[in-house]
Design a protein around this motif. Structure first.
Motif, PDB file in Angstrom:
ATOM      1  N   ARG A  84     -31.811 -58.235 -90.295  1.00 33.74           N
ATOM      2  CA  ARG A  84     -30.558 -57.542 -89.976  1.00 33.74           C
ATOM      3  C   ARG A  84     -30.662 -56.816 -88.639  1.00 33.74           C
ATOM      4  O   ARG A  84     -29.806 -56.956 -87.769  1.00 33.74           O
ATOM      5  N   SER A  85     -31.731 -56.034 -88.471  1.00 33.45           N
ATOM      6  CA  SER A  85     -31.861 -55.262 -87.238  1.00 33.45           C
ATOM      7  C   SER A  85     -32.115 -56.159 -86.029  1.00 33.45           C
ATOM      8  O   SER A  85     -31.626 -55.863 -84.938  1.00 33.45           O
ATOM      9  N   ALA A  86     -32.844 -57.247 -86.220  1.00 34.52           N
ATOM     10  CA  ALA A  86     -33.095 -58.159 -85.094  1.00 34.52           C
ATOM     11  C   ALA A  86     -31.798 -58.758 -84.574  1.00 34.52           C
ATOM     12  O   ALA A  86     -31.564 -58.810 -83.358  1.00 34.52           O
ATOM     13  N   VAL A  87     -30.942 -59.191 -85.489  1.00 36.35           N
ATOM     14  CA  VAL A  87     -29.648 -59.746 -85.075  1.00 36.35           C
ATOM     15  C   VAL A  87     -28.794 -58.671 -84.422  1.00 36.35           C
ATOM     16  O   VAL A  87     -28.215 -58.887 -83.358  1.00 36.35           O
ATOM     17  N   GLN A  88     -28.722 -57.492 -85.037  1.00 36.70           N
ATOM     18  CA  GLN A  88     -27.876 -56.433 -84.505  1.00 36.70           C
ATOM     19  C   GLN A  88     -28.385 -55.925 -83.155  1.00 36.70           C
ATOM     20  O   GLN A  88     -27.595 -55.684 -82.248  1.00 36.70           O
ATOM     21  N   ILE A  89     -29.689 -55.763 -83.017  1.00 37.22           N
ATOM     22  CA  ILE A  89     -30.239 -55.279 -81.751  1.00 37.22           C
ATOM     23  C   ILE A  89     -30.045 -56.307 -80.651  1.00 37.22           C
ATOM     24  O   ILE A  89     -29.722 -55.959 -79.512  1.00 37.22           O
ATOM     25  N   SER A  90     -30.210 -57.579 -80.972  1.00 37.93           N
ATOM     26  CA  SER A  90     -30.100 -58.610 -79.933  1.00 37.93           C
ATOM     27  C   SER A  90     -28.655 -58.947 -79.567  1.00 37.93           C
ATOM     28  O   SER A  90     -28.402 -59.442 -78.469  1.00 37.93           O
ATOM     29  N   THR A  91     -27.699 -58.666 -80.429  1.00 36.79           N
ATOM     30  CA  THR A  91     -26.317 -59.055 -80.138  1.00 36.79           C
ATOM     31  C   THR A  91     -25.369 -57.901 -79.842  1.00 36.79           C
ATOM     32  O   THR A  91     -24.392 -58.087 -79.121  1.00 36.79           O
ATOM     33  N   GLN A  92     -25.633 -56.722 -80.402  1.00 37.98           N
ATOM     34  CA  GLN A  92     -24.661 -55.629 -80.238  1.00 37.98           C
ATOM     35  C   GLN A  92     -25.323 -54.253 -80.240  1.00 37.98           C
ATOM     36  O   GLN A  92     -24.783 -53.306 -80.794  1.00 37.98           O
ATOM     37  N   PHE A  93     -26.470 -54.139 -79.599  1.00 41.48           N
ATOM     38  CA  PHE A  93     -27.227 -52.886 -79.601  1.00 41.48           C
ATOM     39  C   PHE A  93     -26.407 -51.713 -79.077  1.00 41.48           C
ATOM     40  O   PHE A  93     -26.513 -50.597 -79.596  1.00 41.48           O
ATOM     41  N   ASP A  94     -25.570 -51.939 -78.064  1.00 40.84           N
ATOM     42  CA  ASP A  94     -24.796 -50.847 -77.467  1.00 40.84           C
ATOM     43  C   ASP A  94     -23.755 -50.271 -78.428  1.00 40.84           C
ATOM     44  O   ASP A  94     -23.279 -49.167 -78.234  1.00 40.84           O
ATOM     45  N   ARG A  95     -23.426 -50.975 -79.491  1.00 39.38           N
ATOM     46  CA  ARG A  95     -22.425 -50.509 -80.457  1.00 39.38           C
ATOM     47  C   ARG A  95     -22.945 -49.347 -81.310  1.00 39.38           C
ATOM     48  O   ARG A  95     -22.224 -48.378 -81.544  1.00 39.38           O
ATOM     49  N   ALA A  96     -24.199 -49.460 -81.785  1.00 38.30           N
ATOM     50  CA  ALA A  96     -24.764 -48.417 -82.654  1.00 38.30           C
ATOM     51  C   ALA A  96     -26.287 -48.419 -82.536  1.00 38.30           C
ATOM     52  O   ALA A  96     -26.989 -48.803 -83.473  1.00 38.30           O
ATOM     53  N   TYR A 127     -29.116 -49.260 -85.627  1.00 35.84           N
ATOM     54  CA  TYR A 127     -29.896 -50.493 -85.570  1.00 35.84           C
ATOM     55  C   TYR A 127     -31.382 -50.198 -85.408  1.00 35.84           C
ATOM     56  O   TYR A 127     -32.233 -50.895 -85.975  1.00 35.84           O
ATOM     57  N   SER A 128     -31.702 -49.166 -84.669  1.00 38.21           N
ATOM     58  CA  SER A 128     -33.112 -48.779 -84.508  1.00 38.21           C
ATOM     59  C   SER A 128     -33.684 -48.247 -85.818  1.00 38.21           C
ATOM     60  O   SER A 128     -34.838 -48.536 -86.164  1.00 38.21           O
ATOM     61  N   LEU A 129     -32.893 -47.490 -86.558  1.00 39.02           N
ATOM     62  CA  LEU A 129     -33.351 -46.993 -87.851  1.00 39.02           C
ATOM     63  C   LEU A 129     -33.563 -48.137 -88.841  1.00 39.02           C
ATOM     64  O   LEU A 129     -34.498 -48.096 -89.649  1.00 39.02           O
ATOM     65  N   SER A 130     -32.708 -49.160 -88.792  1.00 32.33           N
ATOM     66  CA  SER A 130     -32.906 -50.325 -89.658  1.00 32.33           C
ATOM     67  C   SER A 130     -34.198 -51.051 -89.297  1.00 32.33           C
ATOM     68  O   SER A 130     -34.938 -51.505 -90.175  1.00 32.33           O
ATOM     69  N   ALA A 131     -34.499 -51.152 -88.008  1.00 33.24           N
ATOM     70  CA  ALA A 131     -35.755 -51.771 -87.575  1.00 33.24           C
ATOM     71  C   ALA A 131     -36.948 -50.939 -88.046  1.00 33.24           C
ATOM     72  O   ALA A 131     -37.948 -51.497 -88.532  1.00 33.24           O
ATOM     73  N   LEU A 132     -36.845 -49.624 -87.927  1.00 36.90           N
ATOM     74  CA  LEU A 132     -37.903 -48.745 -88.405  1.00 36.90           C
ATOM     75  C   LEU A 132     -38.111 -48.913 -89.907  1.00 36.90           C
ATOM     76  O   LEU A 132     -39.248 -48.970 -90.383  1.00 36.90           O
ATOM     77  N   ALA A 133     -37.024 -49.004 -90.654  1.00 41.74           N
ATOM     78  CA  ALA A 133     -37.122 -49.218 -92.097  1.00 41.74           C
ATOM     79  C   ALA A 133     -37.875 -50.514 -92.387  1.00 41.74           C
ATOM     80  O   ALA A 133     -38.733 -50.560 -93.276  1.00 41.74           O
ATOM     81  N   GLY A 134     -37.582 -51.560 -91.638  1.00 40.45           N
ATOM     82  CA  GLY A 134     -38.274 -52.832 -91.827  1.00 40.45           C
ATOM     83  C   GLY A 134     -39.766 -52.723 -91.576  1.00 40.45           C
ATOM     84  O   GLY A 134     -40.574 -53.293 -92.313  1.00 40.45           O
ATOM     85  N   VAL A 135     -40.148 -51.964 -90.552  1.00 36.82           N
ATOM     86  CA  VAL A 135     -41.572 -51.762 -90.249  1.00 36.82           C
ATOM     87  C   VAL A 135     -42.246 -50.976 -91.382  1.00 36.82           C
ATOM     88  O   VAL A 135     -43.351 -51.319 -91.824  1.00 36.82           O
ATOM     89  N   VAL A 136     -41.584 -49.941 -91.866  1.00 40.81           N
ATOM     90  CA  VAL A 136     -42.137 -49.141 -92.966  1.00 40.81           C
ATOM     91  C   VAL A 136     -42.290 -50.016 -94.208  1.00 40.81           C
ATOM     92  O   VAL A 136     -43.339 -49.992 -94.871  1.00 40.81           O
ATOM     93  N   TYR A 137     -41.267 -50.806 -94.537  1.00 43.59           N
ATOM     94  CA  TYR A 137     -41.357 -51.701 -95.693  1.00 43.59           C
ATOM     95  C   TYR A 137     -42.505 -52.687 -95.526  1.00 43.59           C
ATOM     96  O   TYR A 137     -43.228 -52.990 -96.486  1.00 43.59           O
TER      97      TYR A 137
END
Length: 156
Positions: free
Chosen positions: A48-60, A64-74
């Protein structure tokens, strides 16, 4: 059956009494369900975060960074559960506590100030978009990890 299969050690590791300490398994029984659920959350949060960061990072960017962090923690918790041993159990326990703090903080933040997150994170609204698994999973994992420590202490 090999010694590693019967004594709870990881293949390639020596059993206690044969020249090395025994690494306690954390993935037996309900622990296997935790590994599976954390694995699913890794795939969900990272993709989810990879798609969001690569396509629409400027939106939120924060969301998106918190979702990526969650993925790393998981991912780290999943690795620690699979690895086994006391050090990995303690590391997973600390990460689960940090994960719970993150879920509660972000969940509260998204409820109190929704405008701060133009798009949802994995932890938004306490994980409502993921059937509240993000808030239930660390609680379950911390219970399991503490019980594993008690079982190991009783067996010693």
């Amino acid at each position: 059956m090999t010694a590693a299969e019967g004594d709870g050690t990881v293949p390639g590791e020596k059993a206690q009494g044969r020249g090395g300490p025994k690494r306690a398994r954390l993935v037996g029984g309900p622990g296997m369900l935790l590994v599976w659920l954390y694995g699913v959350m890794v795939v969900g949060a990272v993709s989810r975060s990879a798609v969001q960061i690569s396509t629409q990072f400027d939106r939120a960017p924060l969301a998106y960074s918190l979702s990526a962090l969650a993925g790393v923690v998981y991912g780290f918790i999943t690795y620690s559960l699979v690895r086994g041993g006391e050090t990995a159990r303690r590391a997973a326990l600390v990460c689960c506590a940090a994960e719970l703090v993150g879920v509660l903080t972000v969940g509260t933040w998204t409820v109190v100030e929704p405008s701060a997150f133009p798009d949802a994170t994995v932890w938004s609204d306490f994980g409502m978009g993921y059937a509240f698994i993000p808030v239930l999973l660390p609680l379950s994992a911390m219970y399991w990890l503490r019980a594993a420590a008690s079982r190991q202490g009783a067996a010693a």
